[in-house]
Write an enzyme that holds these catalytic residues in place. Structure first.
Site, short mmCIF file in Angstrom:
data_model
loop_
_atom_site.label_atom_id
_atom_site.label_comp_id
_atom_site.label_asym_id
_atom_site.label_seq_id
_atom_site.Cartn_x
_atom_site.Cartn_y
_atom_site.Cartn_z
N HIS A 170 0.92 -1.15 -0.12
CA HIS A 170 0.07 -0.02 0.10
C HIS A 170 0.86 1.27 0.03
CE1 HIS A 170 -2.64 3.12 2.04
NE2 HIS A 170 -3.33 2.73 1.11
N HIS A 225 0.80 10.70 -2.01
CA HIS A 225 -0.44 10.59 -1.43
C HIS A 225 -0.63 11.76 -0.70
CE1 HIS A 225 -3.43 9.37 1.69
NE2 HIS A 225 -3.48 8.16 0.89
#
Length: 271
Positions: A3, A39
């Site tokens: 992830h 992110h």
């Protein structure tokens, strides 16, 4: 699947931990041009939110890792999830351009050796209201004669929306395969399993066209085991080695294994 793998050092780290898939976050400018794998804040607990790489550099690097015969080739790495961060491209026009741009970048930086790089890509769009991205992607594929690469492309809507709404969106797009359905939440929070169970049920229901169901981001051993027992096809985790270890133990090693390149990610697994 590892992830939030957003720079080259983290790519090497997760591949080294045994991940056969990586999720990368793709940011765009207001015109729909992909710029970075990044992110940002907030992100999962116990992770750095600010790692990043130029998207062109990233795609070229994973191209090397997934090209047989390349000195950097990593046989186990077969799957890449592009988590699209489209909040800076709010208009349908910008989202359409973003789809065009990602198609261009894949052809220029990943498939530049005429498709020798072999990874599959899951294009993960947050909301069904952002289907202009998919239309732009499809438009560019057809315009540039890239249709042969459709076999490497799958789709996902990632914002935990109503499954009936997602189904309707795919119907409008005439997409009837290569569909993964995600369900999840940051590891900082807990999430019920109602929608995940529903997605698994729809996967096994004719006419829904869901090929795989995956959940994110699970880090605890018991959470991963519970998801596997429910019947998920994939687990996204910040600790890839935890899943690798679980799959080597009874009773899970009797039922599951990590997917390899010989497995078709667009076919529903029938035990």
């Amino acid at each position: 699947m590892g992830h939030m793998v957003d720079d080259l050092k983290m790519v090497d780290y997760y591949v080294g931990k045994g991940a056969n898939g990586l999720e990368l976050d793709v940011t765009f400018n207001s015109n729909g041009v992909a710029e970075y794998t990044f992110h940002g804040v907030p992100c999962d607990c116990f992770r750095s939110c600010t790692r990043y790489e130029n998207i062109n550099t990233y795609l070229d690097y994973v191209r090397q890792l997934t090209t047989p015969g390349d000195p950097k080739f990593q046989e186990k790495l077969i799957f890449l999830i592009m988590d699209l961060k489209l909040k800076n491209s709010p208009s349908s026009y910008a989202q359409f351009n973003a789809g065009i741009n990602i198609a261009d970048k894949l052809s220029q930086y990943y498939w530049k050796d005429d498709g020798k790089a072999r990874a599959y890509f899951l294009i993960s769009v947050p909301y069904v209201s952002q289907t202009a991205f998919i239309r732009g992607f499809q438009h560019r594929f057809e315009e540039k004669g890239l249709e042969k690469y459709y076999e490497k492309i799958g789709w996902d809507f990632s914002a935990n929306e109503d499954l009936n709404s997602i189904r309707a969106a795919y119907q409008k797009l005439n997409i009837t395969g290569h569909i993964w359905q995600s369900d999840g939440i940051t590891n900082c929070l807990t999430r019920g399993d109602t929608r995940l169970k529903e997605a698994i049920s729809k996967r096994d229901t004719p006419g829904w066209h869901i090929n795989k169901v995956y959940t994110w981001s699970l880090d605890k051993v018991n959470s991963i085991k519970y998801a596997l027992n429910l019947g998920v096809d994939g687990v996204m985790s910040n600790y890839a080695e935890t899943l690798v270890t679980i799959l080597s133990e009874d009773p899970f090693k009797q039922k599951f294994r990590l997917a390899t390149y010989e497995d078709n990610p667009w076919e529903t697994f029938k035990p």
